[in-house]
Enzyme design. Structure first.
Site, PDB file in Angstrom:
ATOM      1  N   SER A 146       0.841  -1.188   0.000  1.00 29.41           N
ATOM      2  CA  SER A 146       0.000   0.000   0.000  1.00 29.41           C
ATOM      3  C   SER A 146       0.882   1.246   0.000  1.00 29.41           C
ATOM      4  O   SER A 146       1.812   1.332  -0.781  1.00 29.41           O
ATOM      5  CB  SER A 146      -0.963  -0.043   1.188  1.00 29.41           C
ATOM      6  OG  SER A 146      -1.968   0.928   1.074  1.00 29.41           O
ATOM      7  N   ASP A 317      -8.176  -5.659  -6.432  1.00 32.58           N
ATOM      8  CA  ASP A 317      -7.772  -4.439  -5.736  1.00 32.58           C
ATOM      9  C   ASP A 317      -8.068  -3.234  -6.619  1.00 32.58           C
ATOM     10  O   ASP A 317      -7.405  -3.010  -7.624  1.00 32.58           O
ATOM     11  CB  ASP A 317      -6.280  -4.516  -5.407  1.00 32.58           C
ATOM     12  CG  ASP A 317      -5.774  -3.328  -4.603  1.00 32.58           C
ATOM     13  OD1 ASP A 317      -6.565  -2.409  -4.317  1.00 32.58           O
ATOM     14  OD2 ASP A 317      -4.574  -3.318  -4.259  1.00 32.58           O
ATOM     15  N   HIS A 350      -7.955  -4.800  -1.738  1.00 32.95           N
ATOM     16  CA  HIS A 350      -6.665  -4.250  -1.341  1.00 32.95           C
ATOM     17  C   HIS A 350      -6.081  -4.962  -0.123  1.00 32.95           C
ATOM     18  O   HIS A 350      -4.860  -5.087   0.020  1.00 32.95           O
ATOM     19  CB  HIS A 350      -6.826  -2.753  -1.047  1.00 32.95           C
ATOM     20  CG  HIS A 350      -5.540  -2.056  -0.756  1.00 32.95           C
ATOM     21  ND1 HIS A 350      -4.497  -2.030  -1.656  1.00 32.95           N
ATOM     22  CD2 HIS A 350      -5.123  -1.361   0.337  1.00 32.95           C
ATOM     23  CE1 HIS A 350      -3.486  -1.342  -1.138  1.00 32.95           C
ATOM     24  NE2 HIS A 350      -3.840  -0.935   0.076  1.00 32.95           N
TER      25      HIS A 350
END
Length: 400
Positions: A146, A317, A350
């Site tokens: 991330s 994602d 995600h």
């Protein structure tokens, strides 16, 4: 597993914005033994801490649960019998490193929003300073997911001679406008909370409702449609579920749904452990990040990095898409780095990089041990499609 944990002062620190603070303290954890060549820096995500591994050890300054315990440890992907794994809580956070909730030595009060704005570049330079203090001049690898993946990219950009391999996971060179918009709404939820008081709320009630709403937006961003359907559907919450937000009179006629209960519960827990100002600061750092800043392109920004990269992405994602990851891999190829793009077919969205160790661990372990040139993961044929220029399956794309 040998574990070091503590806080190190790196002295006066100048931020990217030009402001300085007299003393930056950085909380860190390190696992394993350093042999001079085996250091792996792990960069945490937005609201993570330095507490990566060891679920049986809980520190009041850390998250209650080690956030990557399935990946870091003896015999795991980042094997601490072989590697010296280090994680540093970034400046601006609230898990031991200096941030808005820390005491300003000039006033004796918390900094609040007088704390300097922070950037991903600041995180990288702070980590470099901490590593210097620990006597770690060179890194075998930098790994992160991330916004932690953006932190990884900044290492390749700013300190290309200090790292051999990078593993940016579920990330991109910059956020897209949709994610920027959602982050802006999340911040407005905090700053419009009556308790925010322009960031100086530490002697009173914190802006918990605003932070809870911000976190709920984040949770929705981290999940996929498929994962939400599988996990919640349209079911009503159980009888014991209690609404934590006010409801209008008409709303009491309708069911309190399982997905609402999930968001409310997790948001409430989050407000007990995280600082609202830190959420503002860290999301700003993520939103501001642009790999190409100061250069003509992403490839130019990475041109000095002559190591190897494993880019990892997940098909469901939508926060950081596989297409964005492939664009990043293309930039690394253009910079003449050795690159593998490993695409994992996943419904988790995600959060997959945190909750799918069986998919993340093997390619990561192979890459750390053998790299791209070692062909740690089998080559695959790239097939064009209408949606992307690679096959969205458990494939890796190798090129030099």
């Amino acid at each position: 597993m040998n574990v070091e944990h503590g806080t190190v002062s790196v002295g006066e620190f100048e931020f990217d914005c030009g402001e300085t603070i007299p003393d930056l303290e950085l909380a860190y954890e390190a696992y394993g033994e350093f042999d001079g060549e085996n250091a792996v820096l792990v960069c945490h995500a937005l609201t993570g801490s330095a507490h990566v591994a060891g679920r049986d050890r809980v520190d009041s300054a850390d998250q209650a649960r080690a956030w990557w315990d399935d990946i870091v440890g003896p015999g795991k992907a980042i094997d601490t019998t072989e590697y010296y794994a280090i994680c540093v809580n970034v400046p601006g956070s609230c898990y031991g490193s200096t941030g808005p909730a820390s005491e300003n030595p000039e006033t004796g009060e918390p900094y609040g929003t007088d704390f300097p704005p922070v950037t991903v570049r600041d995180w990288t330079e702070a980590q470099r300073a901490l590593l210097d203090a620990l006597g770690v001049p060179h890194l075998h690898a930098v790994v992160g997911g991330s916004v932690g993946g953006m932190n990884v990219l900044e290492w390749a950009k700013r300190h290309p001679d200090h790292v051999e391999r990078i593993v940016p996971i579920a990330t991109a060179a910059r956020l897209d406008p949709q994610c920027l918009a959602l982050d802006a709404i999340a911040r407005r939820a905090i700053t419009t909370d009556p308790n925010w008081n322009r960031g100086h709320y530490y002697d009173g009630d914190p802006p918990s409702d605003g932070l809870a709403l911000a976190r709920q937006l984040g949770h929705v961003m981290y999940l996929s449609k498929a994962s939400m359907e599988q996990k919640f559907g349209r079911r009503a919450a159980g009888r014991d579920a209690v609404r934590t937000f006010p409801v209008d009179a008409a709303g009491s006629f309708f069911p309190y749904r399982d997905v609402e209960s999930y968001l409310d519960y997790n948001a409430e827990k989050f407000t007990e452990r995280f600082d609202a100002n830190s959420y503002l600061y860290l999301t700003r750092a993520m939103d501001n990040y642009d790999l190409a800043a100061g250069f003509d392109s992403d490839a130019d920004a990475l041109a000095a990095f002559d190591g190897e990269a494993l880019v990892m992405s997940f098909t469901a994602d939508w926060h950081f898409t596989t297409q964005q990851a492939e664009a990043l891999a293309d930039s690394l190829r253009e910079a003449d780095a050795g690159v593998a793009h490993h695409v994992i077919d996943s419904d988790h969205g995600h959060d997959a990089f945190l909750v799918e160790p069986d998919n993340v661990g093997p390619p990561l372990s192979d890459f750390l041990d053998a790299g791209v040139d070692g062909k740690a993961v089998t080559d695959s044929v790239v097939e064009d499609s209408e949606e992307s220029n690679f096959a969205p399956v458990h494939n890796s794309l190798f090129s030099r």
